[in-house]
Design an enzyme around this catalytic site. Structure first.
Site, PDB file in Angstrom:
ATOM      1  N   GLU A  57       8.974 -10.075  10.213  1.00 33.11           N
ATOM      2  CA  GLU A  57      10.044  -9.097  10.351  1.00 33.11           C
ATOM      3  C   GLU A  57      10.754  -9.278  11.669  1.00 33.11           C
ATOM      4  O   GLU A  57      10.140  -9.524  12.681  1.00 33.11           O
ATOM      5  CB  GLU A  57       9.487  -7.679  10.261  1.00 33.11           C
ATOM      6  CG  GLU A  57       9.231  -7.281   8.835  1.00 33.11           C
ATOM      7  CD  GLU A  57       8.573  -5.917   8.736  1.00 33.11           C
ATOM      8  OE1 GLU A  57       8.746  -5.111   9.659  1.00 33.11           O
ATOM      9  OE2 GLU A  57       7.883  -5.694   7.737  1.00 33.11           O
ATOM     10  N   GLU A  64       1.342   5.082  -2.681  1.00 30.36           N
ATOM     11  CA  GLU A  64      -0.091   5.387  -2.777  1.00 30.36           C
ATOM     12  C   GLU A  64      -0.893   4.350  -1.980  1.00 30.36           C
ATOM     13  O   GLU A  64      -1.815   4.695  -1.245  1.00 30.36           O
ATOM     14  CB  GLU A  64      -0.549   5.379  -4.245  1.00 30.36           C
ATOM     15  CG  GLU A  64      -0.038   6.551  -5.071  1.00 30.36           C
ATOM     16  CD  GLU A  64       1.422   6.407  -5.473  1.00 30.36           C
ATOM     17  OE1 GLU A  64       1.977   5.297  -5.391  1.00 30.36           O
ATOM     18  OE2 GLU A  64       2.021   7.433  -5.865  1.00 30.36           O
TER      19      GLU A  64
HETATM   20  C1  LIG Z   1      13.346  -2.722  -6.627  1.00 32.45           C
HETATM   21  C2  LIG Z   1      12.167  -3.634  -6.685  1.00 32.45           C
HETATM   22  C3  LIG Z   1      12.323  -4.964  -6.402  1.00 32.45           C
HETATM   23  C4  LIG Z   1      11.248  -5.836  -6.486  1.00 32.45           C
HETATM   24  N1  LIG Z   1      11.452  -7.164  -6.227  1.00 32.45           N
HETATM   25  C5  LIG Z   1      10.427  -8.026  -6.348  1.00 32.45           C
HETATM   26  C6  LIG Z   1      10.651  -9.437  -6.141  1.00 32.45           C
HETATM   27  O1  LIG Z   1      11.773  -9.890  -5.850  1.00 32.45           O
HETATM   28  N2  LIG Z   1       9.620 -10.293  -6.299  1.00 32.45           N
HETATM   29  C7  LIG Z   1       8.367  -9.841  -6.607  1.00 32.45           C
HETATM   30  O2  LIG Z   1       7.475 -10.675  -6.696  1.00 32.45           O
HETATM   31  N3  LIG Z   1       8.115  -8.508  -6.825  1.00 32.45           N
HETATM   32  C8  LIG Z   1       9.127  -7.604  -6.707  1.00 32.45           C
HETATM   33  N4  LIG Z   1       8.904  -6.247  -6.948  1.00 32.45           N
HETATM   34  C9  LIG Z   1       7.594  -5.807  -7.415  1.00 32.45           C
HETATM   35  C10 LIG Z   1       6.824  -4.945  -6.429  1.00 32.45           C
HETATM   36  O3  LIG Z   1       6.315  -5.687  -5.369  1.00 32.45           O
HETATM   37  C11 LIG Z   1       5.712  -4.242  -7.232  1.00 32.45           C
HETATM   38  O4  LIG Z   1       6.368  -3.335  -8.101  1.00 32.45           O
HETATM   39  C12 LIG Z   1       4.747  -3.502  -6.349  1.00 32.45           C
HETATM   40  O5  LIG Z   1       3.970  -4.402  -5.599  1.00 32.45           O
HETATM   41  C13 LIG Z   1       3.826  -2.578  -7.181  1.00 32.45           C
HETATM   42  O6  LIG Z   1       3.217  -3.289  -8.211  1.00 32.45           O
HETATM   43  P1  LIG Z   1       3.313  -2.803  -9.731  1.00 32.45           P
HETATM   44  O7  LIG Z   1       4.734  -2.496 -10.045  1.00 32.45           O
HETATM   45  O8  LIG Z   1       2.594  -3.794 -10.569  1.00 32.45           O
HETATM   46  O9  LIG Z   1       2.528  -1.420  -9.794  1.00 32.45           O
HETATM   47  P2  LIG Z   1       0.953  -1.228  -9.880  1.00 32.45           P
HETATM   48  O10 LIG Z   1       0.286  -1.983  -8.772  1.00 32.45           O
HETATM   49  O11 LIG Z   1       0.504  -1.483 -11.271  1.00 32.45           O
HETATM   50  O12 LIG Z   1       0.837   0.300  -9.565  1.00 32.45           O
HETATM   51  C14 LIG Z   1       0.959   1.320 -10.572  1.00 32.45           C
HETATM   52  C15 LIG Z   1       0.595   2.642  -9.940  1.00 32.45           C
HETATM   53  O13 LIG Z   1      -0.784   2.616  -9.522  1.00 32.45           O
HETATM   54  C16 LIG Z   1      -0.895   2.953  -8.156  1.00 32.45           C
HETATM   55  N5  LIG Z   1      -1.964   2.168  -7.526  1.00 32.45           N
HETATM   56  C17 LIG Z   1      -2.192   0.821  -7.611  1.00 32.45           C
HETATM   57  N6  LIG Z   1      -3.255   0.472  -6.877  1.00 32.45           N
HETATM   58  C18 LIG Z   1      -3.704   1.609  -6.290  1.00 32.45           C
HETATM   59  C19 LIG Z   1      -4.776   1.909  -5.418  1.00 32.45           C
HETATM   60  N7  LIG Z   1      -5.603   0.942  -5.015  1.00 32.45           N
HETATM   61  N8  LIG Z   1      -4.930   3.186  -5.013  1.00 32.45           N
HETATM   62  C20 LIG Z   1      -4.097   4.170  -5.453  1.00 32.45           C
HETATM   63  N9  LIG Z   1      -3.059   3.949  -6.287  1.00 32.45           N
HETATM   64  C21 LIG Z   1      -2.879   2.700  -6.704  1.00 32.45           C
HETATM   65  C22 LIG Z   1       0.442   2.572  -7.557  1.00 32.45           C
HETATM   66  O14 LIG Z   1       0.704   3.293  -6.377  1.00 32.45           O
HETATM   67  C23 LIG Z   1       1.401   2.955  -8.680  1.00 32.45           C
HETATM   68  O15 LIG Z   1       1.699   4.313  -8.651  1.00 32.45           O
HETATM   69  C24 LIG Z   1       9.968  -5.353  -6.862  1.00 32.45           C
HETATM   70  C25 LIG Z   1       9.800  -3.995  -7.150  1.00 32.45           C
HETATM   71  C26 LIG Z   1      10.879  -3.149  -7.072  1.00 32.45           C
HETATM   72  C27 LIG Z   1      10.669  -1.699  -7.403  1.00 32.45           C
END
Ligand SMILES: Cc1cc2nc3c(=O)[nH]c(=O)nc-3n(C[C@H](O)[C@H](O)[C@H](O)COP(=O)(O)OP(=O)(O)OC[C@H]3O[C@@H](n4cnc5c(N)ncnc54)[C@H](O)[C@@H]3O)c2cc1C
Length: 357
Positions: free
Chosen positions: A195, A324
């Site tokens: 960063e 979270e």
């Molecule tokens: C606008 C946007 C742009 C993005 N761009 C990119 C990109 O360019 N490239 C890329 O690779 N990814 C990208 N992402 C993906 C992003 O990094 C993931 O959405 C993020 O890491 C969360 O993973 P997930 O969506 O699989 O949710 P999950 O990890 O499946 O989480 C689902 C829910 O479970 C909760 N949860 C998960 N683990 C825990 C824990 N241990 N304790 C408590 N709660 C938990 C989470 O908080 C969430 O509420 C993007 C996402 C967004 C929203």
């Protein structure tokens, strides 16, 4: 700008100026004063470039860094998968070495700008039998290779920003491996830790869009707020904005004094993401019933920025590490509370980011 070293002044020459934090701030200030914007290539300049600088071969640096800084070649990030988000190291996309190529099969998701990008940074599993962090490698992936299928996802703002990306027997030249095979997880952490020092918080939507100050200026123009609950929310938005400004100053001060950033970064992300949602939610509610119309701004005037900002603001607490997970990190590493995550099973995306710092 790229050739002058002003796009990423903290990088070493010939791409940057090896600028210390104060010089970086001075350059930012001068560019702002002159009304000059840097090229837009967030993943290229912010994440791919620093990782190539850190671990790329000289040939990779020569080929990719200058066009990336100049914004001539746009980049995306192929990290997340349907089964690997917060628990990123759980990824299952495979890259199997076959002579001087890797054969890649699998699926990525949420790939921002994947449909516009010339290259992507890709992490894939090269050893399925190793413990999950140890079997990952890091690649530069041209997005036009045969077998790559990019399918758009339209989000609820109506914009197609991210995509699903499918890999079907994609032949990726072995030259595109960054760093050592199986050491991709350590590099993913380099990517996430990089960063720049910046004084400006920018807009409330990850640096874009309007700010709390913009909204409060509108409130003033409207002659204040009578509703006591809305007034309380406006005061809270102001307070949070000020807290975030002070946290940012702490981070910059630490950088100038050569100290590591500390827990402020996690606290700042958790606060800033919610803050963005609060600003946009307040703008909607200030519009009253007119807020039901897509084009209405907080004063009932025609201004679609706030509506799309309101819809977009939902992603703030998900992307780049969910709220979270941020709170888990703050609980465990700042407050010293017991572990919630199974650390043996692997570090989450955001944990990796903190660890890398
Ligand atoms: C606008 C946007 C742009 C993005 N761009 C990119 C990109 O360019 N490239 C890329 O690779 N990814 C990208 N992402 C993906 C992003 O990094 C993931 O959405 C993020 O890491 C969360 O993973 P997930 O969506 O699989 O949710 P999950 O990890 O499946 O989480 C689902 C829910 O479970 C909760 N949860 C998960 N683990 C825990 C824990 N241990 N304790 C408590 N709660 C938990 C989470 O908080 C969430 O509420 C993007 C996402 C967004 C929203």
């Amino acid at each position: 700008m790229a050739e002058a070293g002003y796009v990423a002044p903290h990088w070493p020459p010939p791409w940057g100026l090896d600028a210390d934090p104060i010089t970086q701030l001075v350059i930012d200030e001068e560019l702002r004063r002159a009304g000059v914007a840097r090229p837009v290539n967030p993943i290229g300049i912010g994440w791919a470039g620093p990782t190539i600088l850190h671990a790329g071969t000289q040939a990779q640096k020569d080929r990719y860094l200058m066009p990336l800084l100049a914004g001539e070649e746009f980049w995306c990030q192929l990290f997340s998968e349907p089964g690997a988000g917060s628990d990123l190291a759980n990824l299952s996309t495979r890259a199997v070495r076959d002579g001087d190529v890797y054969i890649v099969n699998g699926q990525k998701i949420w790939t921002s700008f994947g449909h516009m990008a010339k290259f992507g940074i890709l992490i894939a599993r090269t050893d399925p039998d190793a413990p999950k962090h140890a079997g990952i490698s890091y690649f530069i992936c041209p997005m036009d290779l045969p077998g790559i299928d990019i399918r758009p996802i339209t989000d609820m703002t109506g914009v197609q920003m991210f995509n699903e990306v499918f890999f079907d027997e994609v032949r990726l030249a072995a030259d595109n491996l960054v760093g050592e095979e199986y050491k991709g997880w350590a590099l993913a952490k380099v990517t996430l830790a990089n960063e720049r020092v910046s004084l400006s918080g920018g807009g409330a939507l990850w640096g874009n869009g309007p700010t709390a100050t913009d909204l409060l200026a509108l409130v003033k123009r409207r002659g204040g707020i009578n509703d006591p609950q809305l007034r309380q929310r406006a005061a809270q938005v102001y307070i949070d904005d000020e807290i975030l400004r002070l946290i940012r100053l702490r981070t910059v001060t630490a950088a100038i004094q050569g100290r590591p950033p500390g827990p402020e970064a996690s606290v700042r992300k958790a606060l800033a993401d919610q803050h963005g949602q609060h600003i946009m939610g307040l703008a909607k509610d200030l519009a009253g019933t007119a807020g039901l119309l897509a084009g209405a701004g907080p004063l009932g005037e025609s201004d679609p920025t706030w509506n799309s900002g309101y819809l977009f603001s939902r992603v703030l607490t998900v992307g780049g590490g969910t709220s979270e997970v941020q709170r888990n990190i703050i609980a465990e590493r700042v407050l010293g509370l017991p572990h919630d995550l199974d650390v043996e099973a692997g570090l989450s995306w955001t944990e990796a980011k903190v660890e890398a710092r």
